[in-house]
Design a protein around this motif. Structure first.
Motif, short mmCIF file in Angstrom:
data_model
loop_
_atom_site.label_atom_id
_atom_site.label_comp_id
_atom_site.label_asym_id
_atom_site.label_seq_id
_atom_site.Cartn_x
_atom_site.Cartn_y
_atom_site.Cartn_z
N GLU A 1 3.74 5.34 -3.11
CA GLU A 1 2.58 4.56 -2.71
C GLU A 1 1.31 5.14 -3.27
O GLU A 1 0.37 4.45 -3.62
N ARG A 2 1.27 6.45 -3.32
CA ARG A 2 0.04 7.07 -3.77
C ARG A 2 -0.05 7.10 -5.27
O ARG A 2 -0.97 7.67 -5.83
N GLY A 3 0.94 6.54 -5.89
CA GLY A 3 0.85 6.45 -7.34
C GLY A 3 1.55 7.57 -8.05
O GLY A 3 1.58 7.63 -9.27
N GLU A 4 2.11 8.45 -7.28
CA GLU A 4 2.84 9.53 -7.95
C GLU A 4 4.25 9.06 -8.26
O GLU A 4 4.72 8.07 -7.73
N THR A 5 4.89 9.80 -9.07
CA THR A 5 6.23 9.36 -9.44
C THR A 5 7.18 9.57 -8.28
O THR A 5 6.99 10.46 -7.45
N ALA A 6 8.17 8.78 -8.25
CA ALA A 6 9.15 8.91 -7.18
C ALA A 6 9.86 10.23 -7.29
O ALA A 6 10.08 10.77 -8.37
N ASP B 1 10.75 -11.46 -8.52
CA ASP B 1 10.10 -10.20 -8.89
C ASP B 1 11.09 -9.13 -9.23
O ASP B 1 10.76 -8.15 -9.88
N GLY B 2 12.26 -9.30 -8.70
CA GLY B 2 13.22 -8.21 -8.80
C GLY B 2 12.95 -7.14 -7.77
O GLY B 2 13.48 -6.04 -7.85
N THR B 3 12.13 -7.45 -6.81
CA THR B 3 11.79 -6.44 -5.82
C THR B 3 12.96 -6.11 -4.92
O THR B 3 13.00 -5.10 -4.24
N TRP B 4 13.90 -7.01 -4.89
CA TRP B 4 15.05 -6.74 -4.03
C TRP B 4 15.81 -5.53 -4.52
O TRP B 4 16.48 -4.85 -3.78
N PHE C 1 2.65 -2.41 9.10
CA PHE C 1 2.39 -3.76 9.53
C PHE C 1 0.93 -4.07 9.29
O PHE C 1 0.12 -4.07 10.18
N TYR C 2 0.64 -4.28 8.06
CA TYR C 2 -0.74 -4.54 7.73
C TYR C 2 -1.10 -5.98 8.02
O TYR C 2 -0.31 -6.87 7.87
N ASN C 3 -2.28 -6.15 8.37
CA ASN C 3 -2.80 -7.50 8.43
C ASN C 3 -3.42 -7.82 7.10
O ASN C 3 -4.11 -7.00 6.54
N LEU C 4 -3.18 -8.99 6.63
CA LEU C 4 -3.78 -9.34 5.36
C LEU C 4 -5.29 -9.43 5.47
O LEU C 4 -6.00 -9.31 4.51
N ASP C 5 -5.73 -9.67 6.63
CA ASP C 5 -7.16 -9.67 6.83
C ASP C 5 -7.52 -8.62 7.86
O ASP C 5 -6.67 -8.08 8.51
N THR C 6 -8.74 -8.35 8.01
CA THR C 6 -9.12 -7.25 8.90
C THR C 6 -9.65 -7.79 10.21
O THR C 6 -10.48 -7.19 10.86
N MET C 7 -9.16 -8.91 10.56
CA MET C 7 -9.69 -9.55 11.75
C MET C 7 -9.47 -8.71 12.99
O MET C 7 -10.35 -8.51 13.80
N PRO D 1 -3.57 -2.36 1.28
CA PRO D 1 -2.13 -2.29 1.06
C PRO D 1 -1.73 -3.12 -0.14
O PRO D 1 -2.35 -4.12 -0.45
N SER D 2 -0.71 -2.68 -0.78
CA SER D 2 -0.29 -3.38 -1.98
C SER D 2 0.26 -4.75 -1.61
O SER D 2 0.64 -5.00 -0.47
N TYR D 3 0.29 -5.59 -2.58
CA TYR D 3 0.78 -6.94 -2.35
C TYR D 3 2.20 -6.90 -1.82
O TYR D 3 2.58 -7.66 -0.93
#
Lengths: 361, 447
Positions: free
Chosen positions: A24-29, A188-191, A107-113, A140-142
């Motif tokens: 998540e932080r952009g470092e390599t796995a 996406d191939g995210t699976w 569990f991010y909210n897409l908005d900051t309501m 959070p990332s998409y």
């Protein structure tokens, strides 16, 4: 606090632990075996249509490091774990037992309501540490957003009105949303598992939701490790077993975050392909058609055993309010099977009591 | 339409509020439908407890020319009771989903009320005279000893206190597997349709043991279900035409003359999706919660989550007018999905001359759109403005950034206070707005 209302709705208590991995932080796995530092905080949320609250579930907390050889407990809010061991245990000193909790995607909210304040008491219960999710990651990332939307949708599909048939329009819309996410993730191939080298296996088309929704009896028989989400579709079917679905939703939610989407934690066993997802989604609609008393039996025949353990523990809390440490561990490690069916069918009073115990401290 | 001269917009004033004062809302008191009758003299509400309350407008008092008659309770009755479906082990809610009035043909009034499964035809009749002077009965009803009767007399009707009786004349049951969302009376006043999530049935008002299925969108395999019917209505003038809306944002117009089963639409109204606004919630917010024909029959109005659209029946590919109800919610859709507000079903209504449309929103706000002037207004239904003839102050929601004085920011909106049901008097500028458990009546300011 609004527990009164909450208790009479299909209430879901969920432990969600936002996690930021190196990825998540952009470092390599990380490679296999390398411990990944994690920063976690505990967010407990009651999902009820009317309000958002952050509760302290079961009072004070401490983090118990996993029994790893060189595990280090660096501070209250972070520790290390092996990517292969996706399990944490929460030690509740008040009720003296360990709760298995699996970190779940944030569990991010897409908005900051609704700004989520995170409350977490230290072991000594002295201070409340408040922070926002921003501390973990500002935006959070998409993928994370999408994942949390998927999780939310699946949870919604599970929540049934107590005694009245669920709103078909709402269910159809949620199911369509889930399908839409699934399709996009497939494209996406995210699976696919990102860390294929971790298991040394060819990456398998493995939908998270597959694990979440579907659990065929064959898998059960083979005793595979399956996440608690598998109970969801069955809960949806069990409109008539309202009490049980209530109990299940409460209990399974605590266990539910066995959501193992990608790179950090691996599923121990490959699951069936995404065809199962569609199948289980369809099952949800089929059951709207065929509501017969027999499905109650079906309901219980296919539920993950490990779920019952937690449920036993929770219902066990009722009878022995002071469960010893050993009792807790024992009941967790030795799955009960047939007796738990009756536990699941415990009536709403029991459920209220359980939740009451859970929240009152 | 009143308010002629000077190009003025209507000034709305508080008139009355009905219902409990305290904030603790009893679930049974939640208003679930509001409907004026054809003359506007009667206003019916249905609630979650299965009751129907009818208000009647007072006759206009000539001395009080500055306000129209007030609405007072005329009749209250229990329309539906909770039931239990033993086969499915599920309760059937007694909540009244819709009320539709029949046009008045004689002294009695008739209305159709429906819950999830059963439609009932109610007759509401007045009794203001009673017979007196029976020969064989005493005034209190006891029978007289025939031997004591020495003379005969003819019973006469004498006035009594007005009594309003409601009696169920027809019960139309067992025709719907899914939950009924709409009923609509045909312009022939002999038949009506009832729509549930997957089917639409045609009934004759006199016949309760049979209904004709005219639309069936249930897939052979329930696994393939992706769309449900959300609302249906008969055309106000053509007795063979009706429309039904779907959860995918489409409206289908069907002609019953074409075939017995109207599965194939005559017209399909659908607006192409705006690709720039696409999100995971696009389908959900496109789901149509209400469809209403204009009184003229030339247009129809649909309500989806964020907007009201006016369609010309002659143009299928896009609406002729679109009004944004609460566009500021578009960035909050995820939260609204999470707390289920995104599934709220708002209704909409036309005024008598089809020049203004009205719909509800959150925070007890409701919105009106003037089709001619293209102006819109947001008003609030709250007890704070409850002095009669006080003109309501327009409200404004501040979407983002600096909040001006008197504006409300989106984050302080109360999403539990939603106005789902509104109704407009067929002839006058009188509106009925239902908050959760209160009914507000507003009128335009008469001078």
């Amino acid at each position: 606090m609004g527990e009164e209302e909450g208790l009479h709705q299909a209430q879901l208590l969920r432990l969600i632990m936002p996690v930021e991995t190196q990825e998540e932080r952009g470092e390599t796995a990380s490679l296999l075996g390398e411990k990944q530092p994690l920063r976690c905080s505990l967010l407990c949320e009651a999902v009820a249509p009317d309000f958002h609250q952050v509760w302290n579930l079961m009072g004070t907390r401490s983090w118990e490091p996993l029994p790893l050889s060189d595990a280090t407990l660096r501070s209250h809010d972070s520790w290390t774990c092996s990517p292969l061991v996706p399990e944490y245990r929460l030690w509740d000193p008040v009720h003296m037992f360990l709760t298995p909790v699996v970190p779940h995607w944030p569990f991010y909210n897409l908005d900051t309501m609704f700004v989520r304040g995170l409350k977490r008491k230290c072991f000594d219960g002295e201070e409340d540490i408040e922070g926002t999710l921003a501390g973990i990651k500002a935006i959070p990332s998409y993928n994370l957003q999408r994942q949390s939307l998927l999780d939310m949708s699946l949870v919604k599909l599970q929540l049934c009105h107590m005694l009245v048939e669920p709103n078909l329009c709402r269910s159809v819309l949620i199911a369509n949303t889930v399908r839409q996410i699934q399709e996009e993730m497939t494209q996406d191939g995210t699976w696919q598992m990102i860390n294929t080298q971790s298991t040394g296996q060819a990456s398998v088309d493995r939908l998270v939701s597959t694990d979440i929704l579907c659990r065929s009896s064959r898998e059960q028989a083979e005793g595979k490790h399956v996440p608690g989400y598998s109970t969801f579709s069955k809960d949806f079917e069990g409109d008539q077993a309202q009490d049980s679905s209530e109990t299940m939703s409460t209990a399974s939610s605590v266990q539910a975050p066995r959501n193992l989407p990608s790179n950090v934690w691996e599923m121990e066993n490959p699951q069936e392909n995404k065809g199962n997802f569609q199948k289980s989604l369809d099952q949800i609609f089929e059951t709207l058609e065929n509501k017969t008393p027999n499905s109650v039996e079906d309901l219980f025949s296919e539920v993950d055993n490990s779920y019952y353990d937690l449920d036993t523990m929770l219902t066990g809390m009722m009878s022995n309010t002071k469960m010893g440490h050993c009792d807790g561990l024992e009941s967790f490690s030795s799955p009960t099977t047939t007796t738990s069916s009756s536990n699941c069918k415990s009536d709403l009073n029991e459920l209220d009591h359980i939740v009451e115990i859970l929240v009152e401290s | 339409m009143a308010g002629a001269g000077g190009g003025n917009d209507i000034q709305w004033c508080f008139s009355q509020v009905k219902g409990a004062v305290d904030d603790d809302v009893a679930e049974a008191d939640i208003i679930s439908t509001v409907e004026f009758n054809h003359s506007g003299e009667l206003l019916a509400t249905g609630d979650k407890g299965g009751r129907v309350v009818i208000f009647q407008q007072e006759q206009e008092n000539k001395t009080q020319s500055h306000s129209r008659g007030e609405y007072n309770v005329y009749s209250t009755f229990q329309s539906h009771e909770p039931e239990f479906d033993y086969l499915k082990s599920l309760e059937i809610e007694e909540k009244i989903n819709k009320i539709r009035w029949l046009p008045q043909k004689n002294a009695a009034q008739f209305l159709l009320s429906t819950n999830d499964k059963t439609i009932k035809l109610w007759k509401i009749s007045e009794r203001d005279k009673r017979p007196e002077g029976y020969n064989l009965k005493e005034e209190d009803g006891r029978y007289r000893d025939p031997t004591t009767v020495t003379t005969l007399r003819v019973p006469v009707f004498r006035p009594m206190d007005l009594m309003v009786e409601a009696s169920p004349r027809r019960i139309f049951a067992n025709a719907h597997t899914y939950h009924i969302n709409s009923i609509s009376i045909n312009s022939d006043y002999e038949t009506y349709l009832s729509a549930d999530d997957l089917r639409i049935n045609l009934w004759h008002l006199e016949i309760t043991d049979r209904s004709f299925n005219i639309v069936d969108i249930k897939p052979a395999n329930m696994e393939e279900l992706t769309e449900v019917i959300t609302a249906a209505e008969f055309h106000p003038n053509s007795c063979n035409t009706f429309v039904y809306s779907s959860s995918k944002g489409t409206i289908r117009l069907c002609d019953m003359r074409a075939s017995a089963l109207c599965d194939r639409h005559s017209k399909l109204f659908e607006e192409p999706e705006d690709p720039s606004n696409r999100s995971f919630f696009s389908e959900i917010i496109s789901s149509i919660s209400d469809v209403k024909f204009s009184h003229s029959g030339r247009y129809m109005m649909t309500r989806d989550y964020l907007s009201v659209k006016i369609w010309d029946l002659n143009m299928e590919n896009r609406p002729v007018e679109t009004y944004q109800v609460h566009e500021y919610l578009r960035s909050k859709l995820c939260s609204l999905y999470e707390n289920d507000c995104i599934f709220d079903k708002f209704e909409c209504c036309w005024n008598g001359s089809d020049s203004i449309v009205m719909t509800g929103s959150y925070n007890n706000f409701f919105r009106m759109f003037d089709r001619n002037t293209k102006r819109d207004i947001t008003l609030e239904a709250s007890r704070e403005n409850n002095k009669p003839r006080t003109v309501l102050k327009p409200r404004k929601v501040c979407a983002s950034g600096k909040r001006k004085k008197d504006e409300i920011s989106v984050d302080s909106l109360d999403f539990n206070k939603k106005i789902l049901h509104t109704a407009w008097h067929p002839k006058e500028n009188i509106i009925a707005v239902a908050t959760t458990n209160n009914l507000y009546i507003f009128q335009d300011k008469m001078n």
